[in-house]
Design a protein around this motif. Structure first.
Motif, PDB file in Angstrom:
ATOM      1  N   ARG A  55       6.349   4.504  12.629  1.00 32.87           N
ATOM      2  CA  ARG A  55       5.585   4.781  13.787  1.00 32.87           C
ATOM      3  C   ARG A  55       4.445   6.170  12.509  1.00 32.87           C
ATOM      4  NH1 ARG A  55       8.605   9.970  16.172  1.00 32.87           N
ATOM      5  NH2 ARG A  55       8.440  10.496  14.689  1.00 32.87           N
ATOM      6  N   SER A  56       3.271   5.321  12.816  1.00 33.43           N
ATOM      7  CA  SER A  56       2.648   6.254  12.222  1.00 33.43           C
ATOM      8  C   SER A  56       0.977   6.191  12.604  1.00 33.43           C
ATOM      9  CB  SER A  56       2.188   4.628  11.062  1.00 33.43           C
ATOM     10  OG  SER A  56       1.699   4.858  10.401  1.00 33.43           O
ATOM     11  N   ASP A  57       0.036   7.096  11.946  1.00 33.95           N
ATOM     12  CA  ASP A  57      -1.065   7.136  12.528  1.00 33.95           C
ATOM     13  C   ASP A  57      -1.938   6.280  12.165  1.00 33.95           C
ATOM     14  OD1 ASP A  57      -0.406   9.462  12.248  1.00 33.95           O
ATOM     15  OD2 ASP A  57      -0.274  10.192   9.944  1.00 33.95           O
ATOM     16  N   THR A  58      -3.487   5.978  12.711  1.00 39.88           N
ATOM     17  CA  THR A  58      -4.324   4.952  12.448  1.00 39.88           C
ATOM     18  C   THR A  58      -5.384   5.625  11.825  1.00 39.88           C
ATOM     19  OG1 THR A  58      -4.207   5.066  15.271  1.00 39.88           O
ATOM     20  CG2 THR A  58      -6.456   4.202  13.835  1.00 39.88           C
ATOM     21  N   GLY A  78       0.476  -0.994  -0.135  1.00 41.41           N
ATOM     22  CA  GLY A  78      -0.458  -0.120  -0.226  1.00 41.41           C
ATOM     23  C   GLY A  78       0.842   1.180  -0.262  1.00 41.41           C
ATOM     24  N   HIS A  79       2.318   1.139   0.088  1.00 41.75           N
ATOM     25  CA  HIS A  79       2.911   2.313   0.455  1.00 41.75           C
ATOM     26  C   HIS A  79       3.862   2.350  -1.073  1.00 41.75           C
ATOM     27  CE1 HIS A  79       3.528   5.475   3.502  1.00 41.75           C
ATOM     28  NE2 HIS A  79       3.053   4.588   4.142  1.00 41.75           N
ATOM     29  N   ALA A  80       4.162   3.121  -1.154  1.00 42.78           N
ATOM     30  CA  ALA A  80       5.337   3.284  -2.791  1.00 42.78           C
ATOM     31  C   ALA A  80       7.036   2.596  -2.520  1.00 42.78           C
ATOM     32  CB  ALA A  80       5.512   4.704  -2.785  1.00 42.78           C
ATOM     33  N   VAL A  89     -10.385   8.484   0.614  1.00 44.53           N
ATOM     34  CA  VAL A  89      -9.090   8.315   1.346  1.00 44.53           C
ATOM     35  C   VAL A  89      -8.860   6.872   2.020  1.00 44.53           C
ATOM     36  CG1 VAL A  89      -7.643   9.224   2.919  1.00 44.53           C
ATOM     37  CG2 VAL A  89      -8.892  10.545   1.831  1.00 44.53           C
ATOM     38  N   LYS A  90      -7.987   5.861   1.274  1.00 41.16           N
ATOM     39  CA  LYS A  90      -7.595   4.655   1.683  1.00 41.16           C
ATOM     40  C   LYS A  90      -7.396   4.621   3.241  1.00 41.16           C
ATOM     41  CE  LYS A  90      -3.138   3.796   0.284  1.00 41.16           C
ATOM     42  NZ  LYS A  90      -2.021   2.801  -0.714  1.00 41.16           N
ATOM     43  N   PRO A  91      -7.512   3.199   3.557  1.00 43.03           N
ATOM     44  CA  PRO A  91      -7.084   3.113   5.058  1.00 43.03           C
ATOM     45  C   PRO A  91      -5.338   3.357   5.046  1.00 43.03           C
ATOM     46  CG  PRO A  91      -8.351   1.297   4.306  1.00 43.03           C
ATOM     47  CD  PRO A  91      -8.156   2.440   3.494  1.00 43.03           C
ATOM     48  N   ILE A 119      -2.728  13.901  -3.605  1.00 36.77           N
ATOM     49  CA  ILE A 119      -2.570  13.649  -1.848  1.00 36.77           C
ATOM     50  C   ILE A 119      -2.457  12.182  -1.802  1.00 36.77           C
ATOM     51  CG2 ILE A 119      -3.522  14.152  -0.153  1.00 36.77           C
ATOM     52  CD1 ILE A 119      -5.391  16.267  -1.446  1.00 36.77           C
ATOM     53  N   GLN A 120      -1.413  12.002  -0.896  1.00 31.50           N
ATOM     54  CA  GLN A 120      -1.117  10.765  -0.341  1.00 31.50           C
ATOM     55  C   GLN A 120      -2.046   9.758  -0.080  1.00 31.50           C
ATOM     56  OE1 GLN A 120       0.757  13.714  -0.169  1.00 31.50           O
ATOM     57  NE2 GLN A 120       2.510  12.775  -0.227  1.00 31.50           N
ATOM     58  N   SER A 121      -2.762   8.517  -0.532  1.00 29.29           N
ATOM     59  CA  SER A 121      -3.683   8.428  -0.072  1.00 29.29           C
ATOM     60  C   SER A 121      -4.897   8.395  -0.544  1.00 29.29           C
ATOM     61  CB  SER A 121      -3.519   8.376   1.696  1.00 29.29           C
ATOM     62  OG  SER A 121      -4.032   9.427   2.147  1.00 29.29           O
ATOM     63  N   VAL A 122      -5.406   9.564  -1.644  1.00 32.84           N
ATOM     64  CA  VAL A 122      -6.610   9.437  -1.957  1.00 32.84           C
ATOM     65  C   VAL A 122      -7.030   8.303  -2.902  1.00 32.84           C
ATOM     66  CG1 VAL A 122      -7.480  11.537  -3.420  1.00 32.84           C
ATOM     67  CG2 VAL A 122      -6.221  12.363  -1.330  1.00 32.84           C
ATOM     68  N   LYS A 123      -7.795   8.050  -3.087  1.00 29.02           N
ATOM     69  CA  LYS A 123      -8.189   6.834  -4.553  1.00 29.02           C
ATOM     70  C   LYS A 123      -8.530   6.984  -5.352  1.00 29.02           C
ATOM     71  CE  LYS A 123      -4.365   4.981  -2.942  1.00 29.02           C
ATOM     72  NZ  LYS A 123      -3.730   5.201  -4.567  1.00 29.02           N
ATOM     73  N   GLY A 124     -10.171   8.631  -4.972  1.00 29.51           N
ATOM     74  CA  GLY A 124     -10.926   8.914  -5.903  1.00 29.51           C
ATOM     75  C   GLY A 124     -11.845  10.118  -5.720  1.00 29.51           C
ATOM     76  N   PRO A 176      -1.360   2.695   4.839  1.00 31.79           N
ATOM     77  CA  PRO A 176      -0.965   1.265   4.656  1.00 31.79           C
ATOM     78  C   PRO A 176       0.422   0.932   6.222  1.00 31.79           C
ATOM     79  CG  PRO A 176      -0.168   2.712   2.885  1.00 31.79           C
ATOM     80  CD  PRO A 176      -0.450   3.573   4.465  1.00 31.79           C
ATOM     81  N   THR A 177       1.011   1.770   6.712  1.00 29.66           N
ATOM     82  CA  THR A 177       1.479   1.087   7.688  1.00 29.66           C
ATOM     83  C   THR A 177       0.825   1.244   8.773  1.00 29.66           C
ATOM     84  OG1 THR A 177       3.212   3.124   7.259  1.00 29.66           O
ATOM     85  CG2 THR A 177       3.665   1.379   9.244  1.00 29.66           C
ATOM     86  N   LEU A 178       0.598  -0.765   9.347  1.00 29.67           N
ATOM     87  CA  LEU A 178       0.263  -1.291   9.895  1.00 29.67           C
ATOM     88  C   LEU A 178       0.454  -1.379  11.423  1.00 29.67           C
ATOM     89  CD1 LEU A 178      -2.809  -3.231   7.938  1.00 29.67           C
ATOM     90  CD2 LEU A 178      -3.029  -1.177   8.526  1.00 29.67           C
TER      91      LEU A 178
HETATM   92  C1  LIG Z   1      -1.552  13.697   6.175  1.00 33.02           C
HETATM   93  C2  LIG Z   1      -1.293  12.448   5.860  1.00 33.02           C
HETATM   94  C3  LIG Z   1      -1.135  11.768   6.726  1.00 33.02           C
HETATM   95  C4  LIG Z   1      -0.723  10.667   6.545  1.00 33.02           C
HETATM   96  N1  LIG Z   1       0.085   9.086   7.466  1.00 33.02           N
HETATM   97  C5  LIG Z   1       0.567   8.241   7.115  1.00 33.02           C
HETATM   98  C6  LIG Z   1       0.956   7.248   8.309  1.00 33.02           C
HETATM   99  O1  LIG Z   1       1.082   8.287   9.244  1.00 33.02           O
HETATM  100  N2  LIG Z   1       1.592   6.317   7.585  1.00 33.02           N
HETATM  101  C7  LIG Z   1       1.170   5.120   6.379  1.00 33.02           C
HETATM  102  O2  LIG Z   1       1.184   4.431   5.924  1.00 33.02           O
HETATM  103  N3  LIG Z   1       0.519   6.722   6.043  1.00 33.02           N
HETATM  104  C8  LIG Z   1       0.292   8.221   5.842  1.00 33.02           C
HETATM  105  N4  LIG Z   1      -0.376   8.297   4.987  1.00 33.02           N
HETATM  106  C9  LIG Z   1      -0.753   7.917   3.704  1.00 33.02           C
HETATM  107  C10 LIG Z   1       0.680   7.491   2.582  1.00 33.02           C
HETATM  108  O3  LIG Z   1       1.255   8.575   2.722  1.00 33.02           O
HETATM  109  C11 LIG Z   1       0.292   6.878   1.621  1.00 33.02           C
HETATM  110  O4  LIG Z   1      -0.868   6.036   1.569  1.00 33.02           O
HETATM  111  C12 LIG Z   1       0.595   6.053   0.406  1.00 33.02           C
HETATM  112  O5  LIG Z   1       2.264   7.052   0.489  1.00 33.02           O
HETATM  113  C13 LIG Z   1       0.783   5.483  -0.635  1.00 33.02           C
HETATM  114  O6  LIG Z   1      -0.001   6.683  -1.720  1.00 33.02           O
HETATM  115  P1  LIG Z   1      -1.370   5.874  -1.971  1.00 33.02           P
HETATM  116  O7  LIG Z   1      -1.984   5.272  -0.972  1.00 33.02           O
HETATM  117  O8  LIG Z   1      -1.786   7.549  -2.763  1.00 33.02           O
HETATM  118  O9  LIG Z   1      -0.974   5.332  -2.662  1.00 33.02           O
HETATM  119  C14 LIG Z   1      -0.813   9.976   4.931  1.00 33.02           C
HETATM  120  C15 LIG Z   1      -1.439  10.633   3.973  1.00 33.02           C
HETATM  121  C16 LIG Z   1      -1.762  11.233   4.615  1.00 33.02           C
HETATM  122  C17 LIG Z   1      -2.439  12.735   3.352  1.00 33.02           C
END
Ligand SMILES: Cc1cc2nc3c(=O)[nH]c(=O)nc-3n(C[C@H](O)[C@H](O)[C@H](O)COP(=O)(O)O)c2cc1C
Length: 387
Positions: A336-339, A108-110, A309-311, A249-254, A313-315
């Motif tokens: 270290r990551s967000d939920t 789920g990450h790059a 926004v997808k969940p 934006i990182q994690s946006v999917k739609g 990826p860091t679990l």
């Molecule tokens: C504000 C914000 C904070 C984020 N924090 C985390 C995080 O703490 N851990 C994590 O795995 N992903 C986090 N993400 C998501 C990842 O950066 C993202 O899923 C990843 O770069 C892969 O890109 P994609 O989801 O667009 O394919 C965050 C995204 C946003 C917008």
């Protein structure tokens, strides 16, 4: 034309953006810009880093006595965390023996595609830049754009509509503005208190299970005049540019503009917004299914973008991966990551929408200074009123 570049790694010394093409004489206040950085750091479900770091920006060029000069504006945000990362992120010298490479990419990450593409052995070389830490400086860029838009009475708002399976009832644009203080004060940026409570409980459950949650946010822009963007060429269509900016934006999917996917299931008579005219309001619509955009051009109605926004990826309960050194099964790395980042992503969404609108406004009006843009705007408004 206004453009910008960002640079910086998540645990490097700083994030930087250079904005080129800003009009001169735009007033900027440190407090207003820093306030946007503060807003991005809020939200229920954020991890430890947000507690360590309070972002504040520095301006290295392009501003004198709180007014832009028309020259490139350089913004810097120091990563306070760098103090404890200097050895791991040193720009020069050899890798110290104490610094282990990250070799288990997170699904789920790059991490994996980035390592393959750039031929990198240490996944950290990818994740440091792919990290959404970069959005801090994009929010700063958006904050500058927002200051420009204010002079044209354009306001940008956002709220969270869903987190995981918990969805709030739909809210009209006017209600969002009326309730904006409540939305700003809500830890999940949600206008409905009962929904907000359920969202926070869902985040708590996900965290306890080592899991993460995504969701949906809405960005609204009010006061946008008709005529921004263009139908004449694909890369000038504002709907396409907004969708691209939001998707980046990182994690946006739609991304949906107006009714989006729901419109696909309805007959045209229930999708298109009938036109009426009144001398004091000009051309208006009784509905806004189009979300303020037709043919890639704003039509004077509120701009409405809905974003999935997808969940993240860091679990903390990591998924299966492969150790890229041994080519053997392993668990994904745990950073270290967000939920849940949906409330923060909404603030980033506002920033990228503000930027695209500011660019489109400057394309429409031209002008090397704010006063020239405002004079051209008054003349454009007269032209629209006469038609
Ligand atoms: C504000 C914000 C904070 C984020 N924090 C985390 C995080 O703490 N851990 C994590 O795995 N992903 C986090 N993400 C998501 C990842 O950066 C993202 O899923 C990843 O770069 C892969 O890109 P994609 O989801 O667009 O394919 C965050 C995204 C946003 C917008």
């Amino acid at each position: 034309m206004m453009r910008y570049l960002t640079a910086g790694e998540s645990h490097g010394p700083a994030l930087t953006a250079i904005i080129e093409g800003l009009p001169a004489n735009l007033p900027l206040s440190r407090e207003a810009l820093n306030h946007e950085l503060f807003r991005r750091q809020q939200g229920y479900g954020r991890g430890g880093r947000m507690k360590i770091e309070k972002d504040e920006l520095k301006i290295l060029s392009g501003l004198r006595f709180s007014r832009t000069l028309g020259s490139p504006l350089t913004i810097q945000i120091i990563n306070r965390d760098y103090d404890s990362w200097q050895e791991k992120m040193a720009p020069f010298g050899e890798r110290p023996g104490t610094v282990e490479p990250v070799t288990c990419p997170r699904p789920g990450h790059a991490d994996l595609p980035g390592a393959l593409k750039y031929g990198l052995q240490d996944v950290r070389d990818v994740l440091e830049r792919a990290s959404a830490r970069e959005t801090a400086v994009r929010v700063a860029v958006g904050a500058v754009a927002r200051e420009l838009l204010k002079h044209f009475d354009i306001g940008i708002y956002s709220y969270v509509q869903a987190i995981g399976e918990v969805a709030a009832p739909p809210v009209a644009a006017a209600e969002v503005v009326r309730n904006y203080e409540k939305i700003e004060a809500s830890p999940v940026r949600c206008p409905s208190l009962p929904a907000a409570q359920k969202m926070m409980a869902a985040i708590d459950r996900a965290k306890a299970e080592g899991d993460t949650l995504g969701g949906v946010f809405v960005v609204l822009a009010l006061g946008v005049p008709a005529g921004l963007g263009s139908h004449v060429h694909w890369d000038r269509k504002l709907d396409a540019r907004l969708a691209g900016a939001l998707m980046s934006i990182q994690s946006v999917k739609g991304v949906e503009i107006g009714d989006g996917f729901a419109a696909a299931a309805r007959p045209g008579s229930l999708v298109h917004d009938e036109i009426y005219y009144e001398p004091h309001t000009g051309y208006r619509r009784r509905t806004n299914h189009a979300g303020g955009l037709e043919g890639g051009i704003t039509n004077g109605e509120p701009l409405y973008c809905r974003v999935a926004v997808k969940p993240i990826p860091t679990l903390t309960k990591p998924l299966a991966s492969v150790d890229m050194d041994a080519r053997k099964p392993a668990f994904a790395a745990v950073e270290r990551s967000d939920t849940c980042v949906v409330p923060a992503a909404a603030v980033v969404g506002e920033a990228v929408v503000a930027w695209e609108l500011a660019v489109a406004l400057q394309e429409k009006l031209g002008g090397d200074s704010l006063q020239e843009m405002l004079a051209n705007y008054r003349s454009y408004r007269r032209q629209c009123a006469g038609r």
